[in-house]
Design a protein around this motif. Structure first.
Motif, short mmCIF file in Angstrom:
data_model
loop_
_atom_site.label_atom_id
_atom_site.label_comp_id
_atom_site.label_asym_id
_atom_site.label_seq_id
_atom_site.Cartn_x
_atom_site.Cartn_y
_atom_site.Cartn_z
N ASN A 60 -3.82 -7.53 14.07
CA ASN A 60 -4.26 -8.93 14.01
C ASN A 60 -4.26 -9.38 12.54
N HIS A 61 -4.54 -10.66 12.33
CA HIS A 61 -4.52 -11.20 10.97
C HIS A 61 -5.60 -10.59 10.08
N ASN A 62 -6.73 -10.24 10.65
CA ASN A 62 -7.81 -9.67 9.85
C ASN A 62 -7.44 -8.32 9.25
N LYS A 63 -6.60 -7.56 9.91
CA LYS A 63 -6.24 -6.21 9.44
C LYS A 63 -4.89 -6.15 8.73
N LEU A 64 -4.15 -7.26 8.74
CA LEU A 64 -2.77 -7.23 8.23
C LEU A 64 -2.67 -6.77 6.78
N ASP A 65 -3.45 -7.32 5.87
CA ASP A 65 -3.33 -6.93 4.46
C ASP A 65 -3.65 -5.46 4.25
N LEU A 66 -4.69 -4.97 4.91
CA LEU A 66 -5.03 -3.55 4.81
C LEU A 66 -3.90 -2.68 5.35
N LEU A 67 -3.34 -3.08 6.47
CA LEU A 67 -2.24 -2.34 7.08
C LEU A 67 -1.02 -2.28 6.15
N LEU A 68 -0.66 -3.42 5.58
CA LEU A 68 0.50 -3.47 4.69
C LEU A 68 0.30 -2.61 3.45
N LYS A 69 -0.90 -2.63 2.88
CA LYS A 69 -1.19 -1.78 1.72
C LYS A 69 -1.10 -0.30 2.09
N GLU A 70 -1.58 0.05 3.27
CA GLU A 70 -1.53 1.44 3.71
C GLU A 70 -0.09 1.90 3.95
N ILE A 71 0.73 1.03 4.51
CA ILE A 71 2.14 1.38 4.70
C ILE A 71 2.79 1.66 3.35
N LYS A 72 2.59 0.76 2.39
CA LYS A 72 3.17 0.95 1.05
C LYS A 72 2.70 2.26 0.42
N LYS A 73 1.43 2.58 0.61
CA LYS A 73 0.85 3.78 0.02
C LYS A 73 1.41 5.07 0.64
N LEU A 74 1.59 5.09 1.96
CA LEU A 74 1.94 6.32 2.67
C LEU A 74 3.41 6.47 3.01
N HIS A 75 4.18 5.43 2.90
CA HIS A 75 5.57 5.45 3.38
C HIS A 75 6.42 6.45 2.60
N SER A 76 7.35 7.08 3.31
CA SER A 76 8.21 8.10 2.68
C SER A 76 9.37 7.49 1.89
N TYR A 77 9.65 6.21 2.08
CA TYR A 77 10.78 5.57 1.39
C TYR A 77 10.34 4.89 0.11
N LEU A 78 11.24 4.83 -0.86
CA LEU A 78 11.00 4.14 -2.12
C LEU A 78 10.85 2.63 -1.89
N LYS A 79 11.71 2.07 -1.05
CA LYS A 79 11.68 0.65 -0.73
C LYS A 79 11.68 0.49 0.79
N PRO A 80 10.52 0.67 1.42
CA PRO A 80 10.48 0.64 2.89
C PRO A 80 10.72 -0.75 3.46
#
Length: 110
Positions: free
Chosen positions: A67-87
């Motif tokens: 949902n919109h309330n969790k979107l920013d947290l989710l996007l930051k977590e993806i950037k932090k944990l993602h295995s790709y340089l430019k996911p």
């Protein structure tokens, strides 16, 4: 969607990971932190430009529902944990049934 079905808003986030282990790890972390209510994983073949040439690889696509309330947290977590340089991170608003939207909201409440 039929106009007779009551609607609610949700957010869909799409990303890809290099393999099942990376995809499962990312999905698990997003769910444990309650940044997402549901994540669908699918094996895919991707073709894309990288360093001036067309590349081809097998990946795992994650379709993340939040949902919109969790979107920013989710996007930051993806950037932090993602295995790709430019996911790949693509997200958009979507309508869903009120019943699904209510479940989604309840699932990620902290």
């Amino acid at each position: 969607m039929s106009k007779s079905i009551k609607r609610k808003n949700c957010v869909l986030v799409l990303t890809t990971e290099k393999n099942n282990d990376s995809a499962n790890y990312l999905a698990n972390r997003l769910l444990v932190k309650k940044y997402a209510a549901c994540i669908t994983l699918r094996k895919i073949k991707s073709m894309y430009w990288w360093d001036g040439s067309i590349e081809e690889s097998k990946e795992v696509q994650l379709m993340i529902k939040t949902n919109h309330n969790k979107l920013d947290l989710l996007l930051k977590e993806i950037k932090k944990l993602h295995s790709y340089l430019k996911p790949e991170i693509v997200f958009w608003d979507a309508d869903c049934s009120k019943a699904y939207g209510d479940w989604l909201q309840h699932a990620i409440m902290t």
